[in-house]
Enzyme design. Structure first.
Site, PDB file in Angstrom:
ATOM      1  CE  LYS A 192      39.633 -19.781 101.939  1.00  0.00           C
ATOM      2  NZ  LYS A 192      40.914 -19.777 101.243  1.00  0.00           N
ATOM      3  CB  CYS A 239      37.781 -22.334  89.280  1.00  0.00           C
ATOM      4  SG  CYS A 239      37.004 -23.692  88.413  1.00  0.00           S
TER       5      CYS A 239
END
Ligand SMILES: C[S@@+](CC[C@H](N)C(=O)[O-])C[C@H]1O[C@@H](n2cnc3c(N)ncnc32)[C@H](O)[C@@H]1O
Length: 365
Positions: free
Chosen positions: A311, A226
């Site tokens: 990340k 999303c």
């Protein structure tokens, strides 16, 4: 001034990581040297102890095989205290003392660091290119017409007073000015993150791999989907997507009929039909956790190929990437299939790197 080093452009703030990578990689193949960089300067110089190894260093790694460098340039000389008047003359004078590594270069690029300070040089570099190109053609350094099949001469201005002169090989260099591939944000995409996946698809996969991985009518899973920037790229290419996230997927994507949204945890989700062509993942999570999850999907053959972000922490970023990727590679090496694994800190990535894993037959890798 003679200055036999390899110049790497990188994202400002990633000089230490780039320096670490260069010292490790070049050291592994016996190209010993030491890196010099300034924080947030957007570039690193790796000085070779043995100047005679410059040619070997230039052809050792293609930029696309590295993680942090955006461009790699074999530096032949540097110029300091450049005076405002007749900069072209000063560059030509400097070149006179250099032993040409090739009889002719095919093109030039006048560049600057990707920093706020660097931007003040952009206009000058653009303007300077035309007279310099003409002068270099006259002096017998450049082909009469641009020839992208030959080595390119780079003049990198650190400031108005200092520049580095070097070259890159067409087979090894990034073809982009400053090593930056700028992509236009598609106005109908639900998030800017869409550019990260587009950058990966366009710049990390060969045309053949793109065809294989992004089959129209193929199936994908997007973990941490999303609002849908990555799903958008897959839908645009005619793929069916299982979008996994507790958040909301953009209505425009749901309306295509190609997206199924499951508001569940990406770490426990299993593909609806047992297997998908492509797994993508942009969840903000510990890199070793994501690496393990990606490995699980590939080993169990729930996904044929995978593209994901790792990340990065604040420190030990190169080491973290190395460890996470080694973890996956060890598991993949035990399988029958072959895998082409690439890791890049792309222009559209921030504090993350992108990994692409394309399954092939063992002999293709
Ligand atoms: C950087 S955003 C993804 C942006 C998306 N790739 C795009 O292009 O729009 C990270 C998303 O991961 C989701 N996420 C984080 N942990 C998750 C988990 N364990 N399971 C599913 N989604 C997760 C968050 O809800 C968030 O929407």
């Amino acid at each position: 001034m003679s200055n036999k080093s390899v110049l790497a452009y990188c994202r400002p703030g990633y000089e230490n990581d780039t320096a670490n990578e260069m010292t490790t990689r070049y050291g592994e193949v016996g190209l010993y040297g030491y890196p010099v960089s300034k924080k947030n300067s957007g570039f690193v110089l790796y000085h070779l102890y043995d100047e005679g190894q410059l040619g070997q260093a230039a052809s050792q790694f293609a930029v696309k095989e590295t993680v942090f460098p955006r461009q790699l340039i074999a530096v032949l000389a540097s110029l300091e205290d450049i005076e405002k008047e007749d900069r072209v003359g000063q560059v030509l004078e400097c070149l006179k003392d250099i032993e040409k590594p090739f009889s002719l270069f095919g093109a030039i690029d006048v560049e600057y660091p990707d920093t706020e300070d660097g931007k003040t040089l952009a206009k000058f570099c653009k303007k300077f290119t035309v007279p310099l190109r003409q002068a270099l053609r006259k002096a017998g350094w450049l082909t009469a017409k641009e020839n992208t099949g030959k080595a390119k001469l780079h003049i990198f201005f650190e400031s108005f007073e200092t520049c580095y002169i070097g070259y890159s090989l067409p087979t090894h260099a990034s073809k982009d000015h400053l090593g930056i591939c700028r992509l236009k944000f598609p106005i109908d995409a639900p998030s800017r993150s869409t550019l990260k996946l587009e950058d990966a698809l366009v710049n990390m996969l060969s045309a053949e791999q793109q065809q294989k991985v992004l089959r129209t009518g193929g199936r994908a899973v997007d973990l941490g989907a999303c609002p849908g920037g990555w799903t958008y790229q897959l839908v645009k290419r005619g793929m069916y997507v299982e979008a996994i996230d507790n958040g909301l997927v953009a209505d425009t994507l749901m309306e295509t009929g190609l997206v199924e949204h499951h508001a569940v945890d990406g770490f426990t989700y299993k593909p609806q039909f047992g297997r998908v062509d492509l797994l993508v993942c942009d969840m903000i999570e510990q890199p070793d956790r994501v690496a393990k999850l990606m490995g699980d999907w590939l080993v169990k053959h729930w996904a044929t190929h995978a593209i994901f972000n790792l990340k990065l922490p604040m420190k030990r970023r190169f080491e973290t990437v190395e460890e996470a990727v080694a973890l996956i590679k060890t598991r993949l090496n035990a399988l029958e299939d072959g895998f082409s694994v690439k890791v890049r800190h792309l222009y559209h990535d921030r504090d993350e790197v992108t990994v692409t894993i394309v399954r092939t037959s063992k002999d293709e890798v």
